[in-house]
Design a protein around this motif. Structure first.
Motif, PDB file in Angstrom:
ATOM      1  N   GLU A 136       0.839  -1.197   0.000  1.00 22.08           N
ATOM      2  CA  GLU A 136       0.000   0.000   0.000  1.00 22.08           C
ATOM      3  C   GLU A 136       0.876   1.251   0.000  1.00 22.08           C
ATOM      4  N   SER A 137       0.262   2.417   0.152  1.00 26.12           N
ATOM      5  CA  SER A 137       0.975   3.692   0.083  1.00 26.12           C
ATOM      6  C   SER A 137       0.933   4.420   1.411  1.00 26.12           C
ATOM      7  N   ASP A 188       0.460   7.955   3.135  1.00 23.57           N
ATOM      8  CA  ASP A 188      -0.205   9.218   2.823  1.00 23.57           C
ATOM      9  C   ASP A 188       0.063  10.216   3.937  1.00 23.57           C
ATOM     10  N   HIS A 189       0.300  11.455   3.563  1.00 27.31           N
ATOM     11  CA  HIS A 189       0.376  12.536   4.547  1.00 27.31           C
ATOM     12  C   HIS A 189      -1.050  13.036   4.764  1.00 27.31           C
ATOM     13  N   PRO A 221      -1.275  17.261   3.549  1.00 26.30           N
ATOM     14  CA  PRO A 221      -0.267  17.164   2.489  1.00 26.30           C
ATOM     15  C   PRO A 221       0.911  18.114   2.692  1.00 26.30           C
ATOM     16  N   LEU A 226      -2.609   3.940   3.335  1.00 26.04           N
ATOM     17  CA  LEU A 226      -3.839   3.842   2.546  1.00 26.04           C
ATOM     18  C   LEU A 226      -3.607   2.931   1.351  1.00 26.04           C
ATOM     19  N   THR A 261      -3.284   2.232  -2.376  1.00 28.88           N
ATOM     20  CA  THR A 261      -2.706   3.165  -3.342  1.00 28.88           C
ATOM     21  C   THR A 261      -3.773   3.942  -4.110  1.00 28.88           C
ATOM     22  N   ASP A 299      -6.808   4.723  -3.202  1.00 25.76           N
ATOM     23  CA  ASP A 299      -7.421   5.719  -2.308  1.00 25.76           C
ATOM     24  C   ASP A 299      -6.503   6.922  -2.117  1.00 25.76           C
ATOM     25  N   ASN A 300      -5.204   6.661  -2.035  1.00 29.53           N
ATOM     26  CA  ASN A 300      -4.233   7.744  -1.871  1.00 29.53           C
ATOM     27  C   ASN A 300      -4.230   8.638  -3.113  1.00 29.53           C
ATOM     28  N   LYS A 329      -7.344  10.774  -3.100  1.00 30.94           N
ATOM     29  CA  LYS A 329      -7.288  11.835  -2.095  1.00 30.94           C
ATOM     30  C   LYS A 329      -6.528  13.051  -2.631  1.00 30.94           C
ATOM     31  N   ASN A 345      -3.926  16.026  -3.095  1.00 31.10           N
ATOM     32  CA  ASN A 345      -3.314  16.974  -2.157  1.00 31.10           C
ATOM     33  C   ASN A 345      -4.353  17.674  -1.313  1.00 31.10           C
TER      34      ASN A 345
END
Length: 94
Positions: free
Chosen positions: A55-56, A58-59, A62, A80, A82, A84-85, A88, A90
Motif C-alpha cells: 500500500e501507500s 499518505d500525509h 499534504p 492507505l 494506493t 485511495d491515496n 485523495k 493533495n
C-alpha cells in the motif's frame, strides 16, 4: 493502472527522475530538525509496513497543498490503499 505507470516511467526516465527528486526535496524540507531518533524510526516503520502490505503512505495534511502545508512527522502519516491515496490527492481532511 500499475502497468501503464511503469511503462510511462520507462519511456520518460528524465521526467520521472525529476519528479522523484522534487518529492524527496519536499519531504526533506518538511521534516523538522527537532524530530527525535525514535520518531524518525516510527516514520521508517510506517514506510516499511506500507511496503510490506503493498500500500501507500499518505500525509494526512499534504506537504504541498493549496492553502496549507503539513509536516513529515509520524502523526501526519497514514497507510492507505494506493488507489485511495491517488483519489485523495493533495487535499487535507475536512
Amino acid at each position: 493502472m500499475k502497468r501503464s505507470a511503469i511503462a510511462w516511467a520507462r519511456k520518460n526516465k528524465g521526467k520521472r527522475n525529476k519528479i522523484v527528486a522534487a518529492r524527496r526535496w519536499w519531504i526533506k524540507r518538511a521534516t523538522p530538525s527537532w524530530l527525535t531518533p525514535e520518531q524518525k524510526a516510527e516514520i521508517a516503520a510506517v514506510y516499511l509496513e506500507a511496503s510490506r502490505r503493498g500500500e501507500s503512505v499518505d500525509h494526512i495534511y499534504p506537504l504541498r497543498a493549496k492553502n496549507s502545508c503539513g509536516l513529515h512527522v509520524p502523526w501526519n502519516l497514514q497507510i492507505l490503499p494506493t488507489l485511495d491515496n491517488i483519489r485523495k490527492g493533495n487535499r487535507a481532511p475536512e
